[in-house]
Write a protein that holds these residues in place. Structure first.
Motif, PDB file in Angstrom:
ATOM      1  N   ALA A  84     -32.293  84.446   8.457  1.00 47.08           N
ATOM      2  CA  ALA A  84     -30.902  84.859   8.642  1.00 47.08           C
ATOM      3  C   ALA A  84     -29.912  83.798   8.166  1.00 47.08           C
ATOM      4  N   MET A  85     -30.405  82.608   7.853  1.00 44.43           N
ATOM      5  CA  MET A  85     -29.530  81.550   7.355  1.00 44.43           C
ATOM      6  C   MET A  85     -29.018  81.912   5.961  1.00 44.43           C
ATOM      7  N   PRO A  86     -27.829  81.453   5.605  1.00 43.77           N
ATOM      8  CA  PRO A  86     -27.325  81.720   4.258  1.00 43.77           C
ATOM      9  C   PRO A  86     -28.140  80.976   3.212  1.00 43.77           C
ATOM     10  N   ASP A  87     -28.094  81.468   1.989  1.00 45.36           N
ATOM     11  CA  ASP A  87     -28.720  80.734   0.898  1.00 45.36           C
ATOM     12  C   ASP A  87     -27.890  79.491   0.610  1.00 45.36           C
ATOM     13  N   PRO A  88     -28.535  78.399   0.244  1.00 46.15           N
ATOM     14  CA  PRO A  88     -27.770  77.185  -0.072  1.00 46.15           C
ATOM     15  C   PRO A  88     -26.919  77.375  -1.317  1.00 46.15           C
ATOM     16  N   ASP A  89     -25.795  76.693  -1.361  1.00 47.39           N
ATOM     17  CA  ASP A  89     -24.921  76.708  -2.532  1.00 47.39           C
ATOM     18  C   ASP A  89     -25.560  75.842  -3.615  1.00 47.39           C
ATOM     19  N   ARG A  90     -26.038  76.463  -4.662  1.00 49.31           N
ATOM     20  CA  ARG A  90     -26.770  75.737  -5.697  1.00 49.31           C
ATOM     21  C   ARG A  90     -25.896  74.746  -6.462  1.00 49.31           C
ATOM     22  N   PHE A  91     -24.612  74.947  -6.428  1.00 50.45           N
ATOM     23  CA  PHE A  91     -23.723  74.086  -7.213  1.00 50.45           C
ATOM     24  C   PHE A  91     -23.024  73.027  -6.358  1.00 50.45           C
ATOM     25  N   ALA A  92     -23.327  72.991  -5.055  1.00 49.20           N
ATOM     26  CA  ALA A  92     -22.682  72.020  -4.173  1.00 49.20           C
ATOM     27  C   ALA A  92     -23.035  70.584  -4.551  1.00 49.20           C
ATOM     28  N   ILE A  93     -24.175  70.398  -5.195  1.00 48.49           N
ATOM     29  CA  ILE A  93     -24.610  69.048  -5.557  1.00 48.49           C
ATOM     30  C   ILE A  93     -23.647  68.380  -6.540  1.00 48.49           C
ATOM     31  N   PHE A  94     -22.883  69.200  -7.272  1.00 43.57           N
ATOM     32  CA  PHE A  94     -21.967  68.642  -8.269  1.00 43.57           C
ATOM     33  C   PHE A  94     -20.589  68.330  -7.688  1.00 43.57           C
ATOM     34  N   GLU A  95     -20.368  68.738  -6.442  1.00 43.67           N
ATOM     35  CA  GLU A  95     -19.069  68.495  -5.825  1.00 43.67           C
ATOM     36  C   GLU A  95     -19.029  67.118  -5.171  1.00 43.67           C
ATOM     37  N   ASN A  96     -17.850  66.540  -5.139  1.00 42.37           N
ATOM     38  CA  ASN A  96     -17.590  65.272  -4.437  1.00 42.37           C
ATOM     39  C   ASN A  96     -18.387  64.092  -4.986  1.00 42.37           C
ATOM     40  N   VAL A  97     -18.841  64.220  -6.241  1.00 42.88           N
ATOM     41  CA  VAL A  97     -19.516  63.081  -6.863  1.00 42.88           C
ATOM     42  C   VAL A  97     -18.481  62.039  -7.266  1.00 42.88           C
ATOM     43  N   TYR A  98     -17.410  62.507  -7.871  1.00 46.42           N
ATOM     44  CA  TYR A  98     -16.270  61.662  -8.210  1.00 46.42           C
ATOM     45  C   TYR A  98     -15.015  62.271  -7.602  1.00 46.42           C
ATOM     46  N   ALA A  99     -14.083  61.439  -7.245  1.00 48.38           N
ATOM     47  CA  ALA A  99     -12.865  61.932  -6.592  1.00 48.38           C
ATOM     48  C   ALA A  99     -12.050  62.827  -7.512  1.00 48.38           C
ATOM     49  N   ASP A 100     -12.006  62.488  -8.814  1.00 40.18           N
ATOM     50  CA  ASP A 100     -11.141  63.222  -9.742  1.00 40.18           C
ATOM     51  C   ASP A 100     -11.921  63.949 -10.824  1.00 40.18           C
ATOM     52  N   GLY A 101     -13.184  64.221 -10.598  1.00 42.04           N
ATOM     53  CA  GLY A 101     -13.967  64.910 -11.615  1.00 42.04           C
ATOM     54  C   GLY A 101     -14.487  63.949 -12.673  1.00 42.04           C
ATOM     55  N   HIS A 102     -15.457  64.423 -13.463  1.00 37.99           N
ATOM     56  CA  HIS A 102     -16.070  63.572 -14.482  1.00 37.99           C
ATOM     57  C   HIS A 102     -16.642  64.453 -15.580  1.00 37.99           C
ATOM     58  N   ALA A 103     -16.432  64.069 -16.825  1.00 37.02           N
ATOM     59  CA  ALA A 103     -16.857  64.894 -17.951  1.00 37.02           C
ATOM     60  C   ALA A 103     -18.365  65.120 -17.947  1.00 37.02           C
ATOM     61  N   LEU A 104     -19.145  64.071 -17.624  1.00 32.52           N
ATOM     62  CA  LEU A 104     -20.595  64.217 -17.634  1.00 32.52           C
ATOM     63  C   LEU A 104     -21.058  65.174 -16.532  1.00 32.52           C
ATOM     64  N   VAL A 105     -20.437  65.083 -15.348  1.00 33.04           N
ATOM     65  CA  VAL A 105     -20.780  65.994 -14.262  1.00 33.04           C
ATOM     66  C   VAL A 105     -20.440  67.430 -14.650  1.00 33.04           C
ATOM     67  N   ASP A 106     -19.317  67.608 -15.326  1.00 32.20           N
ATOM     68  CA  ASP A 106     -18.932  68.943 -15.785  1.00 32.20           C
ATOM     69  C   ASP A 106     -19.965  69.485 -16.773  1.00 32.20           C
ATOM     70  N   GLU A 107     -20.441  68.622 -17.641  1.00 30.89           N
ATOM     71  CA  GLU A 107     -21.453  69.036 -18.619  1.00 30.89           C
ATOM     72  C   GLU A 107     -22.755  69.416 -17.933  1.00 30.89           C
ATOM     73  N   GLU A 108     -23.161  68.614 -16.953  1.00 29.12           N
ATOM     74  CA  GLU A 108     -24.401  68.899 -16.235  1.00 29.12           C
ATOM     75  C   GLU A 108     -24.272  70.192 -15.423  1.00 29.12           C
ATOM     76  N   ARG A 109     -23.099  70.430 -14.839  1.00 30.06           N
ATOM     77  CA  ARG A 109     -22.877  71.662 -14.101  1.00 30.06           C
ATOM     78  C   ARG A 109     -23.018  72.881 -15.016  1.00 30.06           C
ATOM     79  N   ALA A 110     -22.467  72.782 -16.208  1.00 29.38           N
ATOM     80  CA  ALA A 110     -22.539  73.886 -17.161  1.00 29.38           C
ATOM     81  C   ALA A 110     -23.982  74.136 -17.595  1.00 29.38           C
TER      82      ALA A 110
END
Length: 421
Positions: free
Chosen positions: A380-406
């Motif tokens: 009954a637990m929700p499925d984990p957010d698969r993209f949460a790992i890319f959040e809060n890595v950098y305070a203002d975002g990062h081009a490499l993280v954006d690339e890895e997310r894509a």
């Protein structure tokens, strides 16, 4: 939630060595605050006869055992001080310990199955270590504080944490699942050995507050090779902190055997830091209960830290991502299966006529009910957010993280495309 029989029983004062159950805050308070402060003066060296005796026993006694693998009580004068802590344990309390171990093993087996079915990302099994955890967990008092690793499911049970709360982190839907201060049971620690320092710092605070509660830190034989653990030993000794270090030596730090981790028995390391160390049969729930009561009792009296090495065995894999057949032999496991902690206590209960078939049948039904509840809650637990790992890595975002997310998004989408074919 399903709770332990022992947990439902009224608690008695921890001042009684042989108390069958742990005490409440009020019952466990001994002496005035001023008296406790005097005992806890940091830096004061203590050489009481009890401490000297314990230190001698810790260095000379290879294994404290009160119940043999055949289920027979051990009557040995060398263990008399420890045995006194369980001298008046009742049949009801013994059945409670057995129930704790059976239900903990059932929960653990269900969690392992759920991981294999894709419901959990990972699971660290405690199979084979039930006696070490239930025995030591039942030795704690309500106002004691526990710092676990990620495998202390039996200790969590003793502290009243709902077992289903342990599973959210392993499913990836939360970072813990319970309020540590509601049960004085800290969140699981994944970083190896760091909780020993956390426990020591907390214990130093307890001493400064003048409280008479104790702290216990759990870690494995592999963690004993970490610098954090040695630093914790040193700080605890120098500041006379009321902390018990409980090492579950299950023989394997993932694939590294014990002999590749240390040249001396682990409990003997305590001598170098100036406090007692004891090796206990970690498959003997009575010995684990007694020795932990002894160690916590002396810590609460202001006599400083102690190291307990619970000599046991990890019957399963390190985690569900591990394959133990690649580094150890089946005959080794078979030898330890003969020392099974649950079978050991059952043999004693049967031989002493402390439990009948009705008790065991009722417990079997209860364990199945627990397993069903665990399955239902996890599914009954929700499925984990698969993209949460890319959040809060950098305070203002990062081009490499954006690339890895894509890239990850494209990878996930490929499965949907395959299913649609």
């Amino acid at each position: 939630m399903t709770e332990s029989t022992a947990a439902r029983k009224p608690r008695r004062s921890a001042g009684s060595k042989a108390a069958g159950t742990t005490g409440t805050k009020a019952a466990g308070t001994t002496g005035s605050k001023a008296g406790t402060d005097a005992k806890r003066t940091t830096g004061t060296k203590r050489t009481t006869s009890t401490t000297r005796t314990a230190a001698k026993k810790g260095s000379e006694t290879e294994l404290v055992q009160l119940l043999t693998p055949e289920g027979e009580r051990v009557e040995d004068a060398a263990y008399a001080e420890y045995a006194s802590y369980v001298a008046d344990i009742t049949p009801e309390e013994l059945r409670g310990l057995y129930r704790d171990m059976v239900l903990t093993r059932r929960f653990d087996a269900e969690a392992t199955a759920l991981q294999r079915q894709g419901e959990l990302g990972l699971w660290a099994s405690l199979l084979g270590q039930e006696a070490a955890q239930i025995g030591s967990g039942r030795a704690t008092r309500e106002d004691d504080y526990v710092f676990p690793t990620y495998r202390e499911h039996g200790v969590a049970w003793c502290r009243g944490v709902d077992p289903t709360n342990l599973l959210g982190m392993f499913r990836g839907v939360n970072n813990g699942g319970w309020d540590p201060n509601s049960n004085n049971f800290h969140l699981y620690t994944i970083v190896i050995g760091s909780q020993a320092l956390h426990a020591t710092g907390y214990a130093m605070g307890v001493a400064k507050d003048g409280a008479d509660s104790g702290v216990i830190a759990y870690f494995g034989d592999g963690a004993s090779s970490q610098g954090d653990v040695s630093e914790a030993f040193n700080f605890a000794a120098v500041y006379n902190a009321p902390v018990v270090f409980f090492c579950q030596n299950n023989q394997w730090a993932i694939s590294e055997s014990n002999e590749k981790q240390t040249r001396v028995p682990l409990y003997q390391r305590a001598q170098g830091f100036g406090f007692p160390g004891v090796r206990v049969d970690g498959n003997d729930v009575l010995a684990s209960l007694a020795v932990t009561r002894w160690a916590l009792d002396r810590a609460r009296r202001g006599e400083g830290p102690a190291l307990i090495e619970a000599y046991t065995y990890r019957m399963g894999a390190h985690t569900t991502s591990d394959d133990p057949s690649r580094y150890r032999h089946d005959d080794e496991r078979a030898a330890w299966e003969a020392k099974d902690p649950i079978l050991r206590l059952r043999r004693f209960l049967e031989s002493a006529n402390h439990a009948d078939e009705g008790f065991f049948a009722e417990l079997e039904a209860e364990s199945e009910t627990l397993g069903k509840r665990v399955r239902e809650v996890v599914r009954a637990m929700p499925d984990p957010d698969r993209f949460a790992i890319f959040e809060n890595v950098y305070a203002d975002g990062h081009a490499l993280v954006d690339e890895e997310r894509a890239q990850f998004a494209a990878y996930q989408a490929s499965f949907a495309d395959a299913e649609g074919v």
